[in-house]
Design an enzyme around this catalytic site. Sequence first.
Site, PDB file in Angstrom:
ATOM      1  CB  SER A  90     -30.707  30.124   6.007  1.00  0.00           C
ATOM      2  OG  SER A  90     -29.825  31.000   5.703  1.00  0.00           O
TER       3      SER A  90
ATOM      4  CE1 TYR B 222     -27.607  29.642  10.766  1.00  0.00           C
ATOM      5  CE2 TYR B 222     -27.469  30.515   8.444  1.00  0.00           C
ATOM      6  CZ  TYR B 222     -28.230  30.354   9.647  1.00  0.00           C
ATOM      7  OH  TYR B 222     -29.449  30.993   9.693  1.00  0.00           O
TER       8      TYR B 222
ATOM      9  CB  ALA C 206     -23.538  21.539   6.774  1.00  0.00           C
TER      10      ALA C 206
ATOM     11  CE  LYS D  16     -30.626  27.678  10.039  1.00  0.00           C
ATOM     12  NZ  LYS D  16     -31.673  27.606  10.855  1.00  0.00           N
TER      13      LYS D  16
ATOM     14  CB  ILE E 280     -34.428  38.464   8.927  1.00  0.00           C
ATOM     15  CG1 ILE E 280     -34.941  37.478   7.779  1.00  0.00           C
ATOM     16  CG2 ILE E 280     -35.853  38.884   9.732  1.00  0.00           C
ATOM     17  CD1 ILE E 280     -35.744  37.821   6.604  1.00  0.00           C
TER      18      ILE E 280
HETATM   19  P1  NAD Z   1     -32.007  35.184  17.151  1.00  0.00           P
HETATM   20  O1  NAD Z   1     -30.651  35.014  17.694  1.00  0.00           O
HETATM   21  O2  NAD Z   1     -32.723  36.391  17.284  1.00  0.00           O
HETATM   22  O3  NAD Z   1     -32.928  34.045  17.746  1.00  0.00           O
HETATM   23  C1  NAD Z   1     -32.513  32.874  17.868  1.00  0.00           C
HETATM   24  C2  NAD Z   1     -33.530  32.071  18.777  1.00  0.00           C
HETATM   25  O4  NAD Z   1     -32.856  30.806  19.023  1.00  0.00           O
HETATM   26  C3  NAD Z   1     -33.348  32.711  20.121  1.00  0.00           C
HETATM   27  O5  NAD Z   1     -34.540  32.681  20.612  1.00  0.00           O
HETATM   28  C4  NAD Z   1     -32.542  31.769  20.745  1.00  0.00           C
HETATM   29  O6  NAD Z   1     -32.727  31.719  22.371  1.00  0.00           O
HETATM   30  C5  NAD Z   1     -32.937  30.432  20.208  1.00  0.00           C
HETATM   31  N1  NAD Z   1     -31.854  29.545  20.494  1.00  0.00           N
HETATM   32  C6  NAD Z   1     -30.695  29.358  20.447  1.00  0.00           C
HETATM   33  N2  NAD Z   1     -30.142  28.234  20.804  1.00  0.00           N
HETATM   34  C7  NAD Z   1     -30.964  27.609  21.203  1.00  0.00           C
HETATM   35  C8  NAD Z   1     -31.110  26.439  22.018  1.00  0.00           C
HETATM   36  N3  NAD Z   1     -30.002  25.692  22.138  1.00  0.00           N
HETATM   37  N4  NAD Z   1     -32.150  26.086  22.605  1.00  0.00           N
HETATM   38  C9  NAD Z   1     -33.533  26.606  22.346  1.00  0.00           C
HETATM   39  N5  NAD Z   1     -33.394  27.722  21.754  1.00  0.00           N
HETATM   40  C10 NAD Z   1     -32.088  28.360  21.375  1.00  0.00           C
HETATM   41  O7  NAD Z   1     -32.120  34.684  15.564  1.00  0.00           O
HETATM   42  P2  NAD Z   1     -32.930  34.890  14.430  1.00  0.00           P
HETATM   43  O8  NAD Z   1     -32.597  35.730  13.383  1.00  0.00           O
HETATM   44  O9  NAD Z   1     -34.498  35.124  15.097  1.00  0.00           O
HETATM   45  O10 NAD Z   1     -33.067  33.464  14.105  1.00  0.00           O
HETATM   46  C11 NAD Z   1     -34.248  32.584  14.081  1.00  0.00           C
HETATM   47  C12 NAD Z   1     -33.949  31.445  13.056  1.00  0.00           C
HETATM   48  O11 NAD Z   1     -33.988  31.898  11.769  1.00  0.00           O
HETATM   49  C13 NAD Z   1     -32.753  30.799  13.065  1.00  0.00           C
HETATM   50  O12 NAD Z   1     -32.980  29.225  12.602  1.00  0.00           O
HETATM   51  C14 NAD Z   1     -31.834  31.211  12.023  1.00  0.00           C
HETATM   52  O13 NAD Z   1     -30.737  30.544  11.568  1.00  0.00           O
HETATM   53  C15 NAD Z   1     -32.926  31.499  11.081  1.00  0.00           C
HETATM   54  N6  NAD Z   1     -32.339  32.612  10.040  1.00  0.00           N
HETATM   55  C16 NAD Z   1     -32.057  33.893  10.334  1.00  0.00           C
HETATM   56  C17 NAD Z   1     -31.721  34.831   9.280  1.00  0.00           C
HETATM   57  C18 NAD Z   1     -31.687  36.277   9.852  1.00  0.00           C
HETATM   58  O14 NAD Z   1     -31.134  37.036   8.814  1.00  0.00           O
HETATM   59  N7  NAD Z   1     -31.799  36.680  11.150  1.00  0.00           N
HETATM   60  C19 NAD Z   1     -31.655  34.446   7.970  1.00  0.00           C
HETATM   61  C20 NAD Z   1     -32.051  32.924   7.753  1.00  0.00           C
HETATM   62  C21 NAD Z   1     -32.184  32.177   8.564  1.00  0.00           C
END
Ligand code: NAD
Length: 249
Positions: free
Chosen positions: A144, A157, A159, A161, A190
């Site tokens: 991230s 978070y 830490a 990432k 996103i």
């Molecule tokens: P989201 O909450 O829509 O999806 C997260 C996914 O992780 C889900 O499918 C959930 O079931 C899964 N998950 C959570 N805990 C889990 C576990 N213990 N075991 C297995 N699966 C698990 O979020 P997202 O926005 O799609 O995030 C996806 C990735 O992108 C994450 O790593 C997040 O940190 C990263 N990210 C997201 C954003 C954003 O703005 N949405 C920005 C930077 C990074």
Amino acid sequence: MNIFANQVAFITGATAGIGRAIAMLFHEHGASVVALGTNKERGESLTHETNNHETNNKVVFMQADVSSKEAVDSCISQTLDRFKKIDILINCAGITRDGLLMKMKEEDFDRVLDINLKSCFYTCQAVLRPMLQAKQGRIINVSSVVGVMGNPGQTNYAASKAGLIGFSKSLAKEVASRGITVNCIAPGFIETNMTDFLQGEKREKVLEHIPMKRMGTPQEVGACALFLASPQASYITGQVLTVDGGLHM
Ligand code: NAD
């Protein structure tokens, strides 16, 4: 275009948001996909949607918690039993448990680190042997921009990432000569469940800081994963590719 025909992609956090978009895109481009997630209903909806198409490559859902080494090992060994290989590993599972450090509970710190970072130790270690034997592999870890820039209220978070970036660069150096690349994607804001809480004024404030004045889509992050896994990215390793509309530059 079936650029990933006969390839197998193992994707964590694949039942929602960015991970779901990545799973759909890899399936669309010919890969067989193992989609790991915690939510059975969402997993079944993904397989239902993708397996309707008349293609040889399928999406297989596996329900598991990535913070359990036993569960991860079992999913990887089931994948190897069924497909005999894993060409692409994408670590996308992630959570937030936000709060100022002064008030952060230890369990919230640990849970975020376990799911966002330690899980990658489990998955990467488990796929390494088959990838080394195959003398090829692509590992993509979803970090991230917060891991690069920091963000108040997200010490846990950030830490996790930032840790993922150091982890990926170190692993990239360990396996570069063996045909395996390891890269990170660092998304900005996103549109997913994770950022759903950003509404009204909060959202406007965030958009002010994004030069493109909009949030990104899960598909825009997915496109970056497709590129990093493609033959076109064969000489790229240890990098962090930012997908953030210019937020961090
Ligand atoms: P989201 O909450 O829509 O999806 C997260 C996914 O992780 C889900 O499918 C959930 O079931 C899964 N998950 C959570 N805990 C889990 C576990 N213990 N075991 C297995 N699966 C698990 O979020 P997202 O926005 O799609 O995030 C996806 C990735 O992108 C994450 O790593 C997040 O940190 C990263 N990210 C997201 C954003 C954003 O703005 N949405 C920005 C930077 C990074």
